[in-house]
Design an enzyme around this catalytic site. Structure first.
Site, mmCIF file in Angstrom:
data_model
loop_
_atom_site.group_PDB
_atom_site.id
_atom_site.type_symbol
_atom_site.label_atom_id
_atom_site.label_comp_id
_atom_site.label_asym_id
_atom_site.label_seq_id
_atom_site.Cartn_x
_atom_site.Cartn_y
_atom_site.Cartn_z
ATOM 1 N N GLN A 11 33.791 46.574 36.419
ATOM 2 C CA GLN A 11 33.382 47.055 35.084
ATOM 3 C C GLN A 11 32.500 46.031 34.371
ATOM 4 O O GLN A 11 31.420 46.333 33.891
ATOM 5 C CB GLN A 11 34.607 47.267 34.193
ATOM 6 C CG GLN A 11 35.606 48.255 34.662
ATOM 7 C CD GLN A 11 36.539 48.613 33.520
ATOM 8 O OE1 GLN A 11 36.187 49.435 32.685
ATOM 9 N NE2 GLN A 11 37.716 48.012 33.477
ATOM 10 N N THR A 62 42.821 42.998 39.631
ATOM 11 C CA THR A 62 43.175 43.523 38.296
ATOM 12 C C THR A 62 44.258 44.613 38.322
ATOM 13 O O THR A 62 44.543 45.204 37.280
ATOM 14 C CB THR A 62 41.917 44.087 37.590
ATOM 15 O OG1 THR A 62 41.296 45.038 38.455
ATOM 16 C CG2 THR A 62 40.936 43.007 37.232
ATOM 17 N N TYR A 125 50.436 39.407 37.638
ATOM 18 C CA TYR A 125 49.003 39.392 37.307
ATOM 19 C C TYR A 125 48.725 38.330 36.240
ATOM 20 O O TYR A 125 47.839 37.485 36.406
ATOM 21 C CB TYR A 125 48.573 40.783 36.815
ATOM 22 C CG TYR A 125 47.223 40.825 36.138
ATOM 23 C CD1 TYR A 125 46.043 40.694 36.865
ATOM 24 C CD2 TYR A 125 47.121 40.997 34.743
ATOM 25 C CE1 TYR A 125 44.800 40.727 36.221
ATOM 26 C CE2 TYR A 125 45.895 41.031 34.106
ATOM 27 C CZ TYR A 125 44.742 40.898 34.845
ATOM 28 O OH TYR A 125 43.523 40.917 34.213
HETATM 29 N N1 LIG Z 1 40.481 45.615 33.070
HETATM 30 C C1 LIG Z 1 41.112 45.148 31.982
HETATM 31 O O1 LIG Z 1 41.712 45.901 31.206
HETATM 32 C C2 LIG Z 1 41.092 43.671 31.689
HETATM 33 C C3 LIG Z 1 41.799 43.211 30.549
HETATM 34 C C4 LIG Z 1 41.773 41.833 30.271
HETATM 35 C C5 LIG Z 1 41.066 40.975 31.089
HETATM 36 N N2 LIG Z 1 40.404 41.454 32.193
HETATM 37 C C6 LIG Z 1 39.675 40.490 33.015
HETATM 38 O O2 LIG Z 1 38.305 40.777 32.886
HETATM 39 C C7 LIG Z 1 37.620 40.475 34.126
HETATM 40 C C8 LIG Z 1 36.801 41.674 34.559
HETATM 41 O O3 LIG Z 1 37.692 42.784 34.729
HETATM 42 P P1 LIG Z 1 37.169 44.197 35.239
HETATM 43 O O4 LIG Z 1 38.012 45.236 34.577
HETATM 44 O O5 LIG Z 1 35.681 44.262 35.161
HETATM 45 O O6 LIG Z 1 37.623 44.120 36.761
HETATM 46 P P2 LIG Z 1 37.327 45.174 37.924
HETATM 47 O O7 LIG Z 1 36.609 46.354 37.402
HETATM 48 O O8 LIG Z 1 38.617 45.345 38.643
HETATM 49 O O9 LIG Z 1 36.302 44.365 38.824
HETATM 50 C C9 LIG Z 1 36.667 43.250 39.553
HETATM 51 C C10 LIG Z 1 35.725 43.144 40.721
HETATM 52 O O10 LIG Z 1 36.114 41.990 41.483
HETATM 53 C C11 LIG Z 1 36.091 42.357 42.841
HETATM 54 N N3 LIG Z 1 36.925 41.486 43.667
HETATM 55 C C12 LIG Z 1 38.250 41.592 43.925
HETATM 56 N N4 LIG Z 1 38.626 40.646 44.797
HETATM 57 C C13 LIG Z 1 37.523 39.921 45.086
HETATM 58 C C14 LIG Z 1 37.268 38.842 45.959
HETATM 59 N N5 LIG Z 1 38.242 38.316 46.725
HETATM 60 N N6 LIG Z 1 36.020 38.315 46.015
HETATM 61 C C15 LIG Z 1 35.013 38.857 45.273
HETATM 62 N N7 LIG Z 1 35.185 39.918 44.458
HETATM 63 C C16 LIG Z 1 36.431 40.446 44.372
HETATM 64 C C17 LIG Z 1 36.609 43.780 42.839
HETATM 65 O O11 LIG Z 1 36.347 44.415 44.071
HETATM 66 P P3 LIG Z 1 37.371 45.574 44.587
HETATM 67 O O12 LIG Z 1 37.319 46.641 43.548
HETATM 68 O O13 LIG Z 1 36.799 45.952 45.918
HETATM 69 O O14 LIG Z 1 38.722 44.929 44.676
HETATM 70 C C18 LIG Z 1 35.836 44.355 41.674
HETATM 71 O O15 LIG Z 1 34.556 44.808 42.057
HETATM 72 C C19 LIG Z 1 38.705 40.037 35.097
HETATM 73 O O16 LIG Z 1 38.800 38.640 35.093
HETATM 74 C C20 LIG Z 1 39.984 40.612 34.507
HETATM 75 O O17 LIG Z 1 41.128 39.859 34.878
HETATM 76 C C21 LIG Z 1 40.396 42.767 32.494
#
Ligand SMILES: NC(=O)c1ccc[n+]([C@@H]2O[C@H](COP(=O)([O-])OP(=O)(O)OC[C@H]3O[C@@H](n4cnc5c(N)ncnc54)[C@H](OP(=O)(O)O)[C@@H]3O)[C@@H](O)[C@H]2O)c1
Length: 295
Positions: A11, A62, A125
């Site tokens: 995202q 995530t 997590y």
């Molecule tokens: N989503 C939320 O509500 C939320 C809330 C607070 C903080 N955050 C933080 O915000 C950040 C961005 O979140 P987001 O929602 O954009 O996450 P996301 O949509 O889950 O995207 C994470 C990306 O990282 C990839 N990934 C996973 N394992 C990996 C690896 N070993 N090497 C390289 N890439 C890898 C995933 O690929 P796959 O899909 O193939 O696994 C996915 O494309 C993260 O740090 C998250 O912890 C998120």
């Protein structure tokens, strides 16, 4: 002056690549399977790659509930990966922007969490993210860690998408009304990170450290859902018959979540002039895009 964005298909990563290119930045976006943050040699060779000026780590494990049974993988991606990154960045003298979460807090505070509040994650997590943040702080001075919350975007899976999908399939929904947080549009977080990147490129001094950035104002999952359906009803024929407010106890999940995880964003505003927009206003603007992309 290349910006290396990790997690480019997620995202936030997707928004960073799109908006970064729109701003004229030279962006190298990588994600699984071509790049794996848990492989130290891959991390080192990419960070040392020609012309990398800044690394932004938007990758993460995530899946909050799955993490309870996939602890090893969650720690590999959220803790070991950022540590490999931070040490490679230190060797290459490249700064790192890293993203963290409101789930590092236990939710017992009555007012929004400040950067200095002690972390006390409730689940795997949150623990894996808190440990990853600590590794980054220890290994690399030139870092910015941004904690965010309740992230949603036009690309990828999130609460808004889930509500819209369920609302089309069911007449009534039950949503938790006793957990508070701040819905955050991934595009706004990407813009905040790119503003900081712009300051770095201009050679401005950056106050390294940990900051909070999320949508302004807090709500419950039920309040968030109510707004989603109100807005969706203005743009489409989607009409939910009933949105029931339930307690978290009535909807047991594998991972425990903080009751109150609103974040105080005054520091990023004070230091960098970056002000989050009210979450309702943002959702109103983005809803047509979420709906047109929602199949
Ligand atoms: N989503 C939320 O509500 C939320 C809330 C607070 C903080 N955050 C933080 O915000 C950040 C961005 O979140 P987001 O929602 O954009 O996450 P996301 O949509 O889950 O995207 C994470 C990306 O990282 C990839 N990934 C996973 N394992 C990996 C690896 N070993 N090497 C390289 N890439 C890898 C995933 O690929 P796959 O899909 O193939 O696994 C996915 O494309 C993260 O740090 C998250 O912890 C998120």
């Amino acid at each position: 002056m290349k910006i290396f964005v990790i997690g480019s298909k997620g995202q936030l990563g997707w928004e960073l690549c799109r908006r970064g290119k729109d701003r004229g930045f030279d962006i190298l976006g990588l994600d699984l399977p071509e790049f794996d943050i848990t492989h130290p040699s891959q991390v080192q060779s990419q960070v040392n790659g020609k012309g990398i000026f800044l690394v932004i780590n938007a990758s993460a494990y995530t899946a909050v509930d799955q993490a309870e049974t996939q602890e090893e993988l969650a720690f590999k991606v959220n803790c070991d990966g950022p540590a490999y990154l931070a040490s490679s960045c230190a060797r290459a003298k490249v700064p790192l922007f890293h993203i963290s979460t409101d789930y590092v807090f236990d939710g017992t505070k009555k007012t929004p969490y400040k950067e200095t509040d002690p972390v006390c994650p409730l689940g795997v997590y949150g623990k894996s993210k808190a440990d990853g943040d600590e590794r980054v702080r220890t290994l690399l001075k030139e870092h910015i860690i941004i904690r965010t919350a309740w992230l949603y975007g036009v690309h990828g899976n999130n609460f808004v998408r889930t509500m819209l999908r369920l609302g089309r399939a069911q007449e009534e929904l039950r949503v938790v009304c006793d957990q508070y947080g701040c819905p955050t549009f991934a595009g706004d977080l990407a813009d905040a990170l790119l503003t900081l990147a712009g300051s770095l490129i201009k050679g401005e001094d950056i106050a390294w450290g940990t900051y909070h950035f999320c949508g302004k104002g807090a709500t419950t999952w039920h309040g968030f859902a109510k707004m989603i359906f109100e807005l969706a009803g203005k743009h489409t024929s989607l009409r939910l018959k009933e949105l029931h407010a339930i307690t978290a106890d009535q909807y047991p999940m594998p991972a425990k979540r903080p009751v109150m995880s609103a974040l105080d964003c005054s520091l990023i505003e004070k230091r960098f002039g970056i002000s989050p927009r009210p979450w309702q206003e943002v959702l109103k603007n983005i809803m047509p895009h979420l709906l047109s992309d929602d199949h």
